[in-house]
Enzyme design. Structure first.
Site, PDB file in Angstrom:
ATOM      1  N   ALA B 109       0.838  -1.217   0.000  1.00 57.59           N
ATOM      2  CA  ALA B 109       0.000   0.000   0.000  1.00 57.59           C
ATOM      3  C   ALA B 109       0.864   1.256   0.000  1.00 57.59           C
ATOM      4  CB  ALA B 109      -0.906  -0.011   1.229  1.00 57.59           C
ATOM      5  N   PRO B 110       0.426   2.317  -0.652  1.00 54.57           N
ATOM      6  CA  PRO B 110      -0.874   2.517  -1.279  1.00 54.57           C
ATOM      7  C   PRO B 110      -1.008   1.961  -2.695  1.00 54.57           C
ATOM      8  CG  PRO B 110       0.383   4.545  -1.385  1.00 54.57           C
ATOM      9  CD  PRO B 110       1.234   3.550  -0.648  1.00 54.57           C
ATOM     10  N   GLY B 111       0.060   1.344  -3.235  1.00 59.92           N
ATOM     11  CA  GLY B 111      -0.139   0.564  -4.447  1.00 59.92           C
ATOM     12  C   GLY B 111       0.473   1.109  -5.730  1.00 59.92           C
ATOM     13  N   GLY B 112       1.204   2.202  -5.643  1.00 62.86           N
ATOM     14  CA  GLY B 112       1.824   2.764  -6.853  1.00 62.86           C
ATOM     15  C   GLY B 112       2.726   1.763  -7.556  1.00 62.86           C
ATOM     16  N   LYS B 113       3.524   1.064  -6.767  1.00 62.68           N
ATOM     17  CA  LYS B 113       4.459   0.093  -7.363  1.00 62.68           C
ATOM     18  C   LYS B 113       3.730  -1.195  -7.774  1.00 62.68           C
ATOM     19  CE  LYS B 113       8.324   2.032  -4.799  1.00 62.68           C
ATOM     20  NZ  LYS B 113       7.562   2.841  -3.798  1.00 62.68           N
ATOM     21  N   ARG B 136      -5.089   0.811   4.675  1.00 70.41           N
ATOM     22  CA  ARG B 136      -4.261   1.099   3.498  1.00 70.41           C
ATOM     23  C   ARG B 136      -4.595   0.148   2.347  1.00 70.41           C
ATOM     24  NH1 ARG B 136       0.709   3.732   4.030  1.00 70.41           N
ATOM     25  NH2 ARG B 136       1.885   1.976   3.189  1.00 70.41           N
ATOM     26  N   ASN B 181      12.946  10.427   4.239  1.00 60.47           N
ATOM     27  CA  ASN B 181      14.043  11.395   4.103  1.00 60.47           C
ATOM     28  C   ASN B 181      13.492  12.813   4.107  1.00 60.47           C
ATOM     29  OD1 ASN B 181      14.044  12.455   1.060  1.00 60.47           O
ATOM     30  ND2 ASN B 181      13.409  10.302   1.070  1.00 60.47           N
ATOM     31  N   CYS B 226      13.237   4.708   0.934  1.00 62.44           N
ATOM     32  CA  CYS B 226      13.432   6.134   0.648  1.00 62.44           C
ATOM     33  C   CYS B 226      14.168   6.758   1.823  1.00 62.44           C
ATOM     34  CB  CYS B 226      12.120   6.842   0.328  1.00 62.44           C
ATOM     35  SG  CYS B 226      10.905   6.726   1.629  1.00 62.44           S
TER      36      CYS B 226
END
Lengths: 160, 295
Positions: B109-113, B136, B181, B226
């Protein structure tokens, strides 16, 4: 799966789903393929294509189901760009925004709303006979893709 | 004190990077499964959206100018593109031969990848997407519906319990929970301490351990964070190479070769195959590809 085929019929369409691959999970319906069916265990949250959900006996289609129906013979209203934008903001369709009408458009019938690229934006119900109406709101907005934004907003509200 | 702006900035300096303020550009990724690239670019241009091709990504574009939110166009709502930060678009592209594979997205989640994986797989094979937070998963389901993803099963499951599913995977994406970051969180320096970093690093090792157990021989893991902190990146991968029967593969992507000597510690030479991306045109990021060595 009766609620799904009944819904398609309301759009003057016909959809046949493989019963073995259509799964009801609580109040939601999913269409799997053989591979997913083999891999899915009972406690999945989402699998394959979500077809819609049933609340208090009323079936609410997913946009995937609407797109599947849009590929077939069904009632369709194709709208111009301005109307496309207004429709996804939740507004009804006005006669002057309609480019083309496909299928039966009697008062009360359900119809898919498509943009000029034939992409399905949602569906609605004819407020009057589309062939006879001269002006004004002619299709009542029932569901549009702006719903994705509304879902995000409501989930943010729930969190805050 | 092991926290605060000066503390972290001096660590970055020791790693060879001089701190600079960054202003991130919004980025989108075209869902090639749903959209023909040239025609979509034309449609967005006609709406007054100015895009710039991201040189190191196949389907990525920076948004240079738009009068309105690119998350509110009908093209977005129809799943023709997704909003996805530039560096975050890298991990999924590092896998080889994704078509027809069984892929685990362990912290999805949230699922972009997840959507990007489905796009690269052309909706073939299967993606098993997990997230520990049910709330999520709803956001993930919405993404899958919007982008017409058909090959994914999601579970409300902690990645450390993946073996419960009794599936062996060809490919595993570990975009693990991390400390983040400063480029994406203006309060990052105020909020984060080295204790958080240590806690996240421990969790990441646990996820790495469990993931390698469900990976097929010769299978691939792409690990990303990240975070800019070596404990969550190079140190974890060095530990994985020494303990988990995996090797670091060479990758061709944006970013610097990761250092192999950090804070007086000497790491395996293959750690240089990892990529460290300092904030600038993208957020800070770390990514590498691991391959399971045949038993």
């Amino acid at each position: 799966m009766k609620p799904i085929t009944d819904f398609a019929r309301q759009l003057d369409s016909n959809i046949s789903l493989d019963e073995d691959l259509t799964v009801r999970k609580k109040n939601r319906y999913f269409l799997l393929n053989e591979n997913l069916k083999r891999l899915a265990s009972k406690d999945f949250f989402h699998a394959g294509i979500c077809l819609g959900k049933e609340i208090d006996g009323v079936f609410f289609p997913s946009f995937n189901l609407l797109a599947m129906i849009a590929d077939k013979r069904a009632n369709k209203v194709i709208v111009d760009e301005k109307t496309e934008w207004l429709f996804i903001c939740g507004r009804d369709v006005f006669k002057r925004g309609i480019i083309r009408v496909i299928g039966s458009m009697k008062k009360g019938s359900y119809t898919l709303i498509l943009n000029s690229y034939s992409e399905c934006l949602g569906f609605g119900q004819a407020l009057s006979d589309l062939h006879e109406a001269k002006e004004g709101a002619v299709v009542n907005n029932i569901l549009d893709i702006g719903d994705f934004l509304r879902r995000e907003k409501s989930s943010v509200k729930t969190r805050s | 004190m092991m926290s605060g702006r000066e503390f972290f900035i001096s660590r970055y300096q020791e790693l060879g990077w001089k701190y600079e303020d960054v202003e991130l550009k919004q980025a989108i990724r075209i869902n090639s499964m749903n959209a023909e690239k040239a025609s979509l670019l034309k449609r967005l241009e006609s709406r007054g959206i100015k895009l710039e091709k991201i040189p190191f990504l196949e389907d990525g574009y920076w948004v240079c100018k738009s009068e309105f939110s690119v998350g509110a166009t009908s093209e977005y709502l129809l799943g023709l593109y997704s909003i996805q930060e530039a560096a975050a678009q890298i991990p999924a592209t590092l896998f080889t031969g994704l078509k027809d594979k069984t892929v685990l997205d362990a912290c999805a989640a949230p699922g972009g990848k997840t959507v990007q994986l489905a796009d690269l797989m052309k909706n073939t094979g299967a993606i098993i997407a997990l997230d520990i937070e049910k709330r999520r998963l709803t956001a993930l389901s919405n993404q899958l519906e919007r982008c017409r993803v058909e090959n994914t099963i999601t579970y409300n499951l902690d990645a450390r319990q993946v073996s419960r599913l009794d599936i062996k995977f060809d490919r595993i994406l570990l975009d693990v929970p991390c400390s983040g970051n400063f480029a994406t969180d203006k309060d990052w320096f105020k909020r984060r301490t080295i204790t958080d970093v240590g806690r996240n690093a421990k969790l990441q090792r646990e996820i790495l351990t469990r993931a390698t157990r469900v990976l097929k021989d010769d299978g691939e893991i792409v690990y990303s964070t990240c975070s800019l902190e070596p404990e969550e990146n190079e140190f974890n991968i060095d530990w994985a190479v020494k303990n988990l029967n995996v090797q670091v593969e060479e990758v061709r992507c944006h970013g610097e070769k990761a250092p192999t000597s950090i804070f007086g510690k000497h790491l395996k030479g293959s750690i240089k195959n990892c990529r460290r991306i300092w904030p600038g045109r993208t957020q800070g990021f770390f990514v590498c590809k691991l391959k399971k060595v045949c038993a």
